[in-house]
Motif scaffolding. Structure first.
Motif, PDB file in Angstrom:
ATOM      1  N   THR A  57     -47.197  32.931 -16.703  1.00  0.00           N
ATOM      2  CA  THR A  57     -48.034  31.856 -17.112  1.00  0.00           C
ATOM      3  C   THR A  57     -48.146  30.600 -16.257  1.00  0.00           C
ATOM      4  OG1 THR A  57     -46.398  30.968 -18.395  1.00  0.00           O
ATOM      5  CG2 THR A  57     -47.893  32.499 -19.405  1.00  0.00           C
ATOM      6  N   VAL A  58     -47.233  30.635 -15.248  1.00  0.00           N
ATOM      7  CA  VAL A  58     -47.324  29.757 -14.113  1.00  0.00           C
ATOM      8  C   VAL A  58     -47.113  30.549 -12.846  1.00  0.00           C
ATOM      9  CG1 VAL A  58     -46.247  27.672 -13.070  1.00  0.00           C
ATOM     10  CG2 VAL A  58     -46.349  27.859 -15.378  1.00  0.00           C
ATOM     11  N   VAL A  59     -48.392  30.146 -11.777  1.00  0.00           N
ATOM     12  CA  VAL A  59     -48.231  30.746 -10.629  1.00  0.00           C
ATOM     13  C   VAL A  59     -47.917  29.524  -9.549  1.00  0.00           C
ATOM     14  CG1 VAL A  59     -49.478  32.039  -8.820  1.00  0.00           C
ATOM     15  CG2 VAL A  59     -49.678  32.734 -11.170  1.00  0.00           C
ATOM     16  N   THR A  60     -47.068  29.802  -8.660  1.00  0.00           N
ATOM     17  CA  THR A  60     -46.777  28.786  -7.592  1.00  0.00           C
ATOM     18  C   THR A  60     -46.738  29.359  -6.282  1.00  0.00           C
ATOM     19  OG1 THR A  60     -45.527  27.584  -9.080  1.00  0.00           O
ATOM     20  CG2 THR A  60     -45.089  26.967  -7.083  1.00  0.00           C
ATOM     21  N   ARG A  61     -47.691  28.828  -5.336  1.00  0.00           N
ATOM     22  CA  ARG A  61     -47.760  29.210  -3.902  1.00  0.00           C
ATOM     23  C   ARG A  61     -48.072  27.870  -3.171  1.00  0.00           C
ATOM     24  NH1 ARG A  61     -45.985  33.241  -6.091  1.00  0.00           N
ATOM     25  NH2 ARG A  61     -46.772  35.267  -5.986  1.00  0.00           N
ATOM     26  N   SER A  62     -47.447  28.121  -1.928  1.00  0.00           N
ATOM     27  CA  SER A  62     -47.754  27.151  -0.754  1.00  0.00           C
ATOM     28  C   SER A  62     -48.133  28.056   0.290  1.00  0.00           C
ATOM     29  CB  SER A  62     -46.653  26.331  -0.572  1.00  0.00           C
ATOM     30  OG  SER A  62     -45.427  27.064  -0.247  1.00  0.00           O
ATOM     31  N   THR A  63     -48.917  27.670   1.178  1.00  0.00           N
ATOM     32  CA  THR A  63     -49.394  28.201   2.580  1.00  0.00           C
ATOM     33  C   THR A  63     -49.869  27.028   3.466  1.00  0.00           C
ATOM     34  OG1 THR A  63     -50.321  29.965   3.654  1.00  0.00           O
ATOM     35  CG2 THR A  63     -51.563  28.815   1.882  1.00  0.00           C
ATOM     36  N   PRO A  64     -49.588  27.262   4.710  1.00  0.00           N
ATOM     37  CA  PRO A  64     -50.487  26.213   5.655  1.00  0.00           C
ATOM     38  C   PRO A  64     -51.963  26.129   5.530  1.00  0.00           C
ATOM     39  CG  PRO A  64     -48.777  27.628   6.825  1.00  0.00           C
ATOM     40  CD  PRO A  64     -49.071  27.839   5.600  1.00  0.00           C
ATOM     41  N   VAL A  65     -52.525  24.957   5.903  1.00  0.00           N
ATOM     42  CA  VAL A  65     -53.846  24.840   5.503  1.00  0.00           C
ATOM     43  C   VAL A  65     -54.688  25.773   6.323  1.00  0.00           C
ATOM     44  CG1 VAL A  65     -55.964  23.207   6.098  1.00  0.00           C
ATOM     45  CG2 VAL A  65     -53.668  22.253   4.734  1.00  0.00           C
ATOM     46  N   MET A  66     -55.744  26.412   5.808  1.00  0.00           N
ATOM     47  CA  MET A  66     -56.423  27.401   6.486  1.00  0.00           C
ATOM     48  C   MET A  66     -55.844  28.773   6.640  1.00  0.00           C
ATOM     49  SD  MET A  66     -58.453  25.274   9.253  1.00  0.00           S
ATOM     50  CE  MET A  66     -57.063  24.146   9.777  1.00  0.00           C
ATOM     51  N   GLY A  67     -54.723  28.919   5.858  1.00  0.00           N
ATOM     52  CA  GLY A  67     -54.164  29.953   5.540  1.00  0.00           C
ATOM     53  C   GLY A  67     -54.461  30.629   4.250  1.00  0.00           C
ATOM     54  N   MET A 107     -57.560  24.087   2.139  1.00  0.00           N
ATOM     55  CA  MET A 107     -58.400  23.848   3.251  1.00  0.00           C
ATOM     56  C   MET A 107     -58.158  22.087   3.369  1.00  0.00           C
ATOM     57  SD  MET A 107     -60.033  26.167   4.563  1.00  0.00           S
ATOM     58  CE  MET A 107     -61.072  25.138   5.804  1.00  0.00           C
ATOM     59  N   ALA A 108     -56.876  21.671   2.281  1.00  0.00           N
ATOM     60  CA  ALA A 108     -56.599  20.292   2.753  1.00  0.00           C
ATOM     61  C   ALA A 108     -54.903  20.315   2.387  1.00  0.00           C
ATOM     62  CB  ALA A 108     -57.033  19.483   1.379  1.00  0.00           C
ATOM     63  N   ILE A 109     -54.302  19.244   2.597  1.00  0.00           N
ATOM     64  CA  ILE A 109     -52.880  19.017   2.580  1.00  0.00           C
ATOM     65  C   ILE A 109     -52.470  18.475   1.244  1.00  0.00           C
ATOM     66  CG2 ILE A 109     -50.854  17.964   3.592  1.00  0.00           C
ATOM     67  CD1 ILE A 109     -52.470  17.932   6.195  1.00  0.00           C
ATOM     68  N   GLY A 110     -51.516  18.934   0.718  1.00  0.00           N
ATOM     69  CA  GLY A 110     -50.832  18.632  -0.698  1.00  0.00           C
ATOM     70  C   GLY A 110     -50.938  19.257  -1.854  1.00  0.00           C
ATOM     71  N   GLU A 111     -50.857  18.669  -2.999  1.00  0.00           N
ATOM     72  CA  GLU A 111     -51.003  19.549  -4.221  1.00  0.00           C
ATOM     73  C   GLU A 111     -52.477  19.818  -4.695  1.00  0.00           C
ATOM     74  OE1 GLU A 111     -48.886  17.316  -7.456  1.00  0.00           O
ATOM     75  OE2 GLU A 111     -47.155  17.532  -6.397  1.00  0.00           O
ATOM     76  N   LEU A 112     -52.754  21.001  -4.602  1.00  0.00           N
ATOM     77  CA  LEU A 112     -54.204  21.666  -5.207  1.00  0.00           C
ATOM     78  C   LEU A 112     -53.738  22.603  -6.509  1.00  0.00           C
ATOM     79  CD1 LEU A 112     -54.916  22.451  -1.446  1.00  0.00           C
ATOM     80  CD2 LEU A 112     -55.827  20.593  -2.691  1.00  0.00           C
ATOM     81  N   ASP A 113     -54.131  21.769  -7.413  1.00  0.00           N
ATOM     82  CA  ASP A 113     -53.538  22.825  -8.721  1.00  0.00           C
ATOM     83  C   ASP A 113     -54.813  23.117  -9.644  1.00  0.00           C
ATOM     84  OD1 ASP A 113     -50.923  22.290  -7.963  1.00  0.00           O
ATOM     85  OD2 ASP A 113     -50.909  20.415  -9.634  1.00  0.00           O
ATOM     86  N   GLY A 114     -54.736  24.295 -10.040  1.00  0.00           N
ATOM     87  CA  GLY A 114     -56.074  24.858 -11.123  1.00  0.00           C
ATOM     88  C   GLY A 114     -55.316  25.119 -12.406  1.00  0.00           C
ATOM     89  N   LEU A 115     -56.222  25.818 -13.260  1.00  0.00           N
ATOM     90  CA  LEU A 115     -56.279  26.225 -14.581  1.00  0.00           C
ATOM     91  C   LEU A 115     -56.962  27.409 -14.881  1.00  0.00           C
ATOM     92  CD1 LEU A 115     -53.959  25.319 -16.458  1.00  0.00           C
ATOM     93  CD2 LEU A 115     -55.996  24.264 -17.693  1.00  0.00           C
ATOM     94  N   GLU A 120     -50.163  26.523  -9.591  1.00  0.00           N
ATOM     95  CA  GLU A 120     -49.582  25.136  -8.635  1.00  0.00           C
ATOM     96  C   GLU A 120     -49.604  25.589  -7.203  1.00  0.00           C
ATOM     97  OE1 GLU A 120     -45.708  24.433 -10.640  1.00  0.00           O
ATOM     98  OE2 GLU A 120     -46.728  23.660 -12.365  1.00  0.00           O
ATOM     99  N   GLY A 121     -50.659  25.031  -6.631  1.00  0.00           N
ATOM    100  CA  GLY A 121     -50.650  25.299  -4.973  1.00  0.00           C
ATOM    101  C   GLY A 121     -50.455  24.025  -4.154  1.00  0.00           C
ATOM    102  N   THR A 122     -49.870  24.447  -3.027  1.00  0.00           N
ATOM    103  CA  THR A 122     -49.541  23.283  -2.029  1.00  0.00           C
ATOM    104  C   THR A 122     -50.126  23.447  -0.798  1.00  0.00           C
ATOM    105  OG1 THR A 122     -47.626  22.569  -3.177  1.00  0.00           O
ATOM    106  CG2 THR A 122     -47.745  21.794  -0.886  1.00  0.00           C
ATOM    107  N   GLY A 123     -50.723  22.947  -0.279  1.00  0.00           N
ATOM    108  CA  GLY A 123     -51.437  23.135   1.221  1.00  0.00           C
ATOM    109  C   GLY A 123     -50.529  22.354   2.056  1.00  0.00           C
ATOM    110  N   LEU A 124     -49.818  23.104   3.054  1.00  0.00           N
ATOM    111  CA  LEU A 124     -48.909  22.434   4.033  1.00  0.00           C
ATOM    112  C   LEU A 124     -49.639  22.096   5.170  1.00  0.00           C
ATOM    113  CD1 LEU A 124     -46.150  25.174   3.535  1.00  0.00           C
ATOM    114  CD2 LEU A 124     -46.404  23.247   2.288  1.00  0.00           C
ATOM    115  N   GLY A 125     -49.238  21.100   5.833  1.00  0.00           N
ATOM    116  CA  GLY A 125     -49.712  20.781   7.122  1.00  0.00           C
ATOM    117  C   GLY A 125     -49.329  19.200   7.427  1.00  0.00           C
ATOM    118  N   THR A 126     -49.816  18.726   8.491  1.00  0.00           N
ATOM    119  CA  THR A 126     -49.636  17.334   9.067  1.00  0.00           C
ATOM    120  C   THR A 126     -50.996  16.697   9.522  1.00  0.00           C
ATOM    121  OG1 THR A 126     -48.999  18.207  11.325  1.00  0.00           O
ATOM    122  CG2 THR A 126     -47.286  17.934   9.795  1.00  0.00           C
TER     123      THR A 126
END
Length: 416
Positions: A52-62, A122-130, A148-154
């Motif tokens: 019921t909760v999906v959490t993923r992170s990846t570099p921006v544009m990945g 396509m952006a850095i930071g928390e990018l959450d949805g439902l 729960e998604g996080t775009g990684l980058g600088t």
């Protein structure tokens, strides 16, 4: 924050306050559930999710994927799925396996489908949805999967905008001007950013210097960089300030800088060295003039030794070595020495004096002459007798056969 508002299973209509609804995915016109009932044995199927909760992170544009199993846990009743509705960040997308790739769909008793979620930020930071799943489960009706998604980058940037070229002003050659501080940031960011720092130069030694060649900017932090300009030549010199670190966004930060070097006017006394006749006397070099250099402004820099350029005339020597700069007031002096050697006739050249960007020339001339006195080796008057008259006088001629004019300091004397 979305990640704290809704937990595992939410009733239909429970939406995070910060979510922005997107277009529903595979949404069909509203349908009426064909099964009714309540309780564990009620008809209409029983929706069950593996996560019921999906959490993923990846570099921006990945992109990264996650799979959730949706099962009809009822042993005898089919489960009708009416809609998949996604809200929140559009970095998330979902596809359902057959038969629910087209809605509405029916899942057989104890059957299941796969929901594949793609997270492509396509952006850095928390990018959450439902993801809200509308079904005919008489107990739950709608099930919710939190994304729960996080775009990684600088992100590299300059804290205070500049209007290039950035001027450091003007000042005397060799004198450091007031340093300037530039602040770069790494935000938004999910990790520190290592950067290299430099200012391009067209002079040696360099006009522009920085207080560090590299740095690590903290996550969502800043770094101050101090740049100094020390003019090396007269006039305006430009360089390029560059900070680069392979950041996700904003790399590189660069802009033009400039500063201006000023110098005084070089003066020389005397302005001409004219020796006239210079006799060949085999006496070696002798000082014939002392030259004074001065300036009416900031110090004039001398690279090394004498600030002199002259044709290859071996008869001129300049001593002693000059200091590194000429300062207004006392100035700097050196001696010009001349050795005629064995060369006769006119000698001329230009002694070119340079300091900073200034140059003056002193004409040098001399007429090298040789003094040669020609006289008889002896004069014979014959025999002289006591008491007898003297013989007639004889003429003695003394002449100069060289190129110099000989001035007699006194009358010749006769030695017997």
């Amino acid at each position: 924050m979305m990640r704290s508002l809704c937990l595992v299973a939410l009733v239909a209509g429970c939406m995070p306050e910060t979510s922005t609804p997107n277009a529903a995915r595979h949404v069909a016109p509203a349908v009426v559930c064909t099964s009714t009932g309540s309780g564990a044995s009620a008809t209409g199927g029983d929706i069950n999710l593996s996560e019921t909760v999906v959490t993923r992170s990846t570099p921006v544009m990945g992109m990264v994927t996650a799979t959730v199993t949706l099962q009809n846990a009822h042993p005898t009743e089919p489960l009708e799925i009416q809609a998949f509705t996604q809200t929140g960040s559009n970095a998330w997308s979902m596809t359902a396996s057959t038969p629910c790739d087209v809605l509405p769909c029916t899942i057989a008793p104890m059957g299941m489908i796969l929901l594949t979620f793609n997270f492509a930020p396509m952006a850095i930071g928390e990018l959450d949805g439902l993801m809200t799943i509308g079904s005919c489960d008489p107990d739950e009706g709608a099930a919710v999967i939190m994304l729960e998604g996080t775009g990684l980058g600088t992100t590299l940037g300059l804290s205070t905008p500049v209007n290039p070229p950035v001027s450091f002003g003007s000042g005397p050659i060799g004198t450091a001007l007031t340093p300037q501080t530039f602040t770069v940031y790494n935000m938004p960011a999910t990790q520190p950013l290592g950067v290299s720092i430099m200012v391009t130069n067209t002079t040696a030694p360099p006009t522009f210097t920085v207080n560090m060649a590299g740095a690590t900017i903290p996550t969502n932090g800043t770094q101050d960089i101090v740049v100094t300009c020390t003019p090396r030549i007269a006039g305006t010199v430009t360089g390029t300030f560059i900070v680069t670190g392979m950041a996700t966004f904003g790399d590189p930060v660069q802009f033009q800088v400039e500063c201006t070097g000023t110098s005084g006017t070089l003066s020389v006394v005397p302005s001409t060295i004219a020796l006239g006749d210079a006799r060949i006397d085999n006496g070696g070099f002798r000082v014939v003039e002392t030259v004074l250099l001065n300036t009416n402004g900031p110090p004039l820099t001398i690279a090394a030794g004498h600030p002199v350029e002259q044709p290859a005339i071996p008869h001129i020597a300049l001593t002693p070595a000059m200091p590194q700069s000429i300062v207004m007031g006392p100035g700097s002096s050196f001696n010009v020495s001349f050795d005629p050697g064995t060369v006769e006739g006119p000698v001329s050249t230009m002694i070119n004096l340079s300091a900073g960007s200034e140059m003056v020339s002193i004409p040098f001339s001399a007429n090298v002459v040789r003094a040669v006195l020609d006289a008889p080796a002896n004069v014979n008057f014959g025999s002289l007798c006591v008491g007898k008259p003297l013989p007639p006088p004889q003429e003695l001629r003394i002449k100069s056969t060289g190129t110099a004019t000989i001035h007699m300091a006194q009358r010749p004397e006769l030695e017997m």
